[in-house]
Design a protein around this motif. Structure first.
Motif, PDB file in Angstrom:
ATOM      1  N   SER A 170       0.844  -1.194   0.000  1.00 15.76           N
ATOM      2  CA  SER A 170       0.000   0.000   0.000  1.00 15.76           C
ATOM      3  C   SER A 170       0.881   1.246   0.000  1.00 15.76           C
ATOM      4  CB  SER A 170      -0.890   0.002   1.241  1.00 15.76           C
ATOM      5  OG  SER A 170      -0.096   0.142   2.417  1.00 15.76           O
ATOM      6  N   GLN A 171       0.280   2.385  -0.303  1.00 19.17           N
ATOM      7  CA  GLN A 171       1.033   3.637  -0.281  1.00 19.17           C
ATOM      8  C   GLN A 171       1.550   3.936   1.116  1.00 19.17           C
ATOM      9  OE1 GLN A 171       1.983   5.478  -3.012  1.00 19.17           O
ATOM     10  NE2 GLN A 171       3.309   6.333  -1.422  1.00 19.17           N
ATOM     11  N   GLU A 172       0.767   3.568   2.119  1.00 15.17           N
ATOM     12  CA  GLU A 172       1.213   3.766   3.508  1.00 15.17           C
ATOM     13  C   GLU A 172       2.478   2.962   3.791  1.00 15.17           C
ATOM     14  OE1 GLU A 172      -0.462   3.240   8.097  1.00 15.17           O
ATOM     15  OE2 GLU A 172      -1.718   2.684   6.389  1.00 15.17           O
ATOM     16  N   GLN A 173       2.522   1.708   3.303  1.00 15.32           N
ATOM     17  CA  GLN A 173       3.716   0.883   3.479  1.00 15.32           C
ATOM     18  C   GLN A 173       4.898   1.451   2.697  1.00 15.32           C
ATOM     19  OE1 GLN A 173       1.709  -2.790   2.224  1.00 15.32           O
ATOM     20  NE2 GLN A 173       2.325  -3.722   4.169  1.00 15.32           N
ATOM     21  N   LEU A 174       4.618   1.961   1.487  1.00 20.45           N
ATOM     22  CA  LEU A 174       5.684   2.513   0.662  1.00 20.45           C
ATOM     23  C   LEU A 174       6.257   3.812   1.244  1.00 20.45           C
ATOM     24  CD1 LEU A 174       4.238   1.879  -2.915  1.00 20.45           C
ATOM     25  CD2 LEU A 174       6.202   0.750  -1.856  1.00 20.45           C
ATOM     26  N   ASN A 175       5.503   4.444   2.136  1.00 22.16           N
ATOM     27  CA  ASN A 175       6.018   5.625   2.823  1.00 22.16           C
ATOM     28  C   ASN A 175       7.076   5.232   3.866  1.00 22.16           C
ATOM     29  OD1 ASN A 175       4.367   7.364   1.397  1.00 22.16           O
ATOM     30  ND2 ASN A 175       2.737   7.322   2.920  1.00 22.16           N
ATOM     31  N   ILE A 176       7.057   3.944   4.256  1.00 20.51           N
ATOM     32  CA  ILE A 176       7.992   3.442   5.268  1.00 20.51           C
ATOM     33  C   ILE A 176       9.102   2.619   4.633  1.00 20.51           C
ATOM     34  CG2 ILE A 176       8.229   2.019   7.343  1.00 20.51           C
ATOM     35  CD1 ILE A 176       5.257   2.612   7.901  1.00 20.51           C
ATOM     36  N   TYR A 177       8.697   1.730   3.710  1.00 21.77           N
ATOM     37  CA  TYR A 177       9.647   0.821   3.084  1.00 21.77           C
ATOM     38  C   TYR A 177      10.068   1.316   1.705  1.00 21.77           C
ATOM     39  CZ  TYR A 177       8.299  -2.676   6.587  1.00 21.77           C
ATOM     40  OH  TYR A 177       8.063  -3.350   7.759  1.00 21.77           O
ATOM     41  N   THR A 178      11.252   0.927   1.305  1.00 19.69           N
ATOM     42  CA  THR A 178      11.730   1.119  -0.061  1.00 19.69           C
ATOM     43  C   THR A 178      12.021  -0.264  -0.635  1.00 19.69           C
ATOM     44  OG1 THR A 178      14.079   1.178   0.504  1.00 19.69           O
ATOM     45  CG2 THR A 178      12.843   3.258   0.692  1.00 19.69           C
ATOM     46  N   PRO A 179      12.211  -0.367  -1.945  1.00 17.19           N
ATOM     47  CA  PRO A 179      12.597  -1.669  -2.505  1.00 17.19           C
ATOM     48  C   PRO A 179      13.883  -2.211  -1.883  1.00 17.19           C
ATOM     49  CG  PRO A 179      11.902  -0.191  -4.252  1.00 17.19           C
ATOM     50  CD  PRO A 179      11.967   0.631  -3.006  1.00 17.19           C
ATOM     51  N   ALA A 180      14.766  -1.308  -1.453  1.00 10.52           N
ATOM     52  CA  ALA A 180      16.031  -1.751  -0.848  1.00 10.52           C
ATOM     53  C   ALA A 180      15.842  -2.266   0.572  1.00 10.52           C
ATOM     54  CB  ALA A 180      17.044  -0.608  -0.856  1.00 10.52           C
ATOM     55  N   SER A 181      14.919  -1.674   1.318  1.00  7.58           N
ATOM     56  CA  SER A 181      14.768  -2.074   2.725  1.00  7.58           C
ATOM     57  C   SER A 181      13.719  -3.162   2.932  1.00  7.58           C
ATOM     58  CB  SER A 181      14.400  -0.856   3.577  1.00  7.58           C
ATOM     59  OG  SER A 181      13.107  -0.361   3.240  1.00  7.58           O
ATOM     60  N   ALA A 182      12.802  -3.342   1.986  1.00  6.74           N
ATOM     61  CA  ALA A 182      11.708  -4.292   2.200  1.00  6.74           C
ATOM     62  C   ALA A 182      12.112  -5.742   1.951  1.00  6.74           C
ATOM     63  CB  ALA A 182      10.521  -3.909   1.309  1.00  6.74           C
ATOM     64  N   LEU A 183      12.542  -6.061   0.735  1.00  7.27           N
ATOM     65  CA  LEU A 183      12.786  -7.462   0.367  1.00  7.27           C
ATOM     66  C   LEU A 183      14.223  -7.768  -0.023  1.00  7.27           C
ATOM     67  CD1 LEU A 183       9.499  -8.137  -1.655  1.00  7.27           C
ATOM     68  CD2 LEU A 183       9.998  -8.732   0.715  1.00  7.27           C
ATOM     69  N   LEU A 184      14.989  -6.747  -0.392  1.00  5.39           N
ATOM     70  CA  LEU A 184      16.394  -6.976  -0.754  1.00  5.39           C
ATOM     71  C   LEU A 184      17.181  -7.655   0.371  1.00  5.39           C
ATOM     72  CD1 LEU A 184      18.736  -6.632  -2.766  1.00  5.39           C
ATOM     73  CD2 LEU A 184      19.114  -4.347  -1.786  1.00  5.39           C
ATOM     74  N   PRO A 185      16.999  -7.266   1.654  1.00  2.00           N
ATOM     75  CA  PRO A 185      17.760  -7.938   2.714  1.00  2.00           C
ATOM     76  C   PRO A 185      17.518  -9.445   2.775  1.00  2.00           C
ATOM     77  CG  PRO A 185      16.817  -5.901   3.541  1.00  2.00           C
ATOM     78  CD  PRO A 185      16.208  -6.138   2.181  1.00  2.00           C
ATOM     79  N   HIS A 186      16.288  -9.882   2.453  1.00  2.00           N
ATOM     80  CA  HIS A 186      15.986 -11.316   2.457  1.00  2.00           C
ATOM     81  C   HIS A 186      16.768 -12.042   1.365  1.00  2.00           C
ATOM     82  CE1 HIS A 186      12.724 -10.934   5.376  1.00  2.00           C
ATOM     83  NE2 HIS A 186      12.311  -9.873   4.698  1.00  2.00           N
TER      84      HIS A 186
END
Length: 288
Positions: free
Chosen positions: A170-186
């Motif tokens: 959601s846009q709310e989640q995208l205000n917190i996460y970026t593509p680099a911080s959300a799934l790249l670490p996994h």
């Protein structure tokens, strides 16, 4: 009189968002070695914890109030920092100041080299015990993938490994996460856990936007492609391994597991030589 240590690991959840409240707290509750002790969060109100495993625990707005009510942390106290990376360093400094020693860190643990150096210095100075929350490092899916990579490498030449870890946010989640911080670490964790992330790896940013990231890593003769999109309708957790002379993947690892209330609706699986091998595990439970 010195406070006696518990026979169990006393868990304080720091940050009671979706992960801390809905995902990890129930697993600590089921773990016979653990005892849920308290919650620290400046933004969560008590009513938000209703009907969760944290509902009846003491809720403190900060580490100072925890210390006043609970006393100095003992060797049995473990603080699970279920928070975003930009908050981590400050919280560790506050918790160390009241005597905390044992931590579970989220991924990523730092957004830059400077923060990582400061965390490392704190660990060294105070003798901290730190583990990183990574369900994939402990997962049988990752272990099996590593075995197959080693097996295939004896018979063929692995040329490319392609990751596609995507989902809709959601846009709310995208205000917190970026593509680099959300799934790249996994994805990086899996590469490290299977032994493919070497110190001399070269990285190339192929493309990026506010919702997607496409990176190429060169590790020896193997090209590792990391792709993530946070605005795609289909949730994906795929790893495809290609060998020289073949256009279709030799191995496909589907890391997507779907669980609700402890019930599995879909297990992760490995596809190899026309066979599907389901991995019957809850990797978050394995991690705890």
């Amino acid at each position: 009189m010195e406070k006696k240590k518990s026979k169990k690991i006393d868990i304080t959840i720091v940050g009671a968002g979706h992960y801390g409240r809905e995902l990890i707290a129930p697993l600590y509750k089921k773990n016979k070695r653990c005892s849920l002790k308290a919650v620290i969060s400046p933004t969560i109100e008590k009513k938000a914890l209703k009907s969760s495993e944290l509902e009846h625990l003491p809720l403190f707005p900060n580490t100072t109030e925890w210390r006043k009510a609970m006393g100095k942390p003992t060797v049995s106290d473990l603080f699970d920092l279920s928070v975003h990376p930009h908050l981590l360093l400050g919280l560790v400094e506050e918790l160390v100041a009241i005597g905390a020693k044992n931590f579970v860190f989220p991924k990523p643990v730092a957004r830059n080299g400077e923060d990582l150096k400061k965390l490392s210095a704190l660990k060294q100075q105070y003798g901290l015990c730190i583990v990183v929350a990574s369900q994939w490092h402990y997962s049988e899916v990752t272990i099996r993938l590593k075995e197959l990579i080693e097996q295939i490498s004896k018979e063929s030449v692995i040329t490319k490994i392609h990751f596609n870890w995507s989902q809709s946010m959601s846009q709310e989640q995208l205000n917190i996460y970026t593509p680099a911080s959300a799934l790249l670490p996994h994805m990086l964790q899996i590469i490290h856990s299977v032994g493919l992330l070497s110190p001399d790896v070269a990285a190339t940013l192929r493309s990026h936007s506010g919702h997607h990231l496409d990176i190429e890593l060169s590790s020896g003769r193997i090209i590792i492609e990391l792709f993530t999109d946070l605005q795609t309708p289909e949730k994906k957790r795929l790893v495809e391994i290609f060998v020289q002379g073949r256009e279709v993947p030799e191995v496909v690892g589907d890391f997507l597991g779907v669980f609700k209330d402890g019930r599995a609706f879909k297990y992760p699986a490995i596809f190899y030589k026309g066979e599907k091998e389901e991995i019957h595990e809850d990797n978050l439970a394995i991690m705890t």
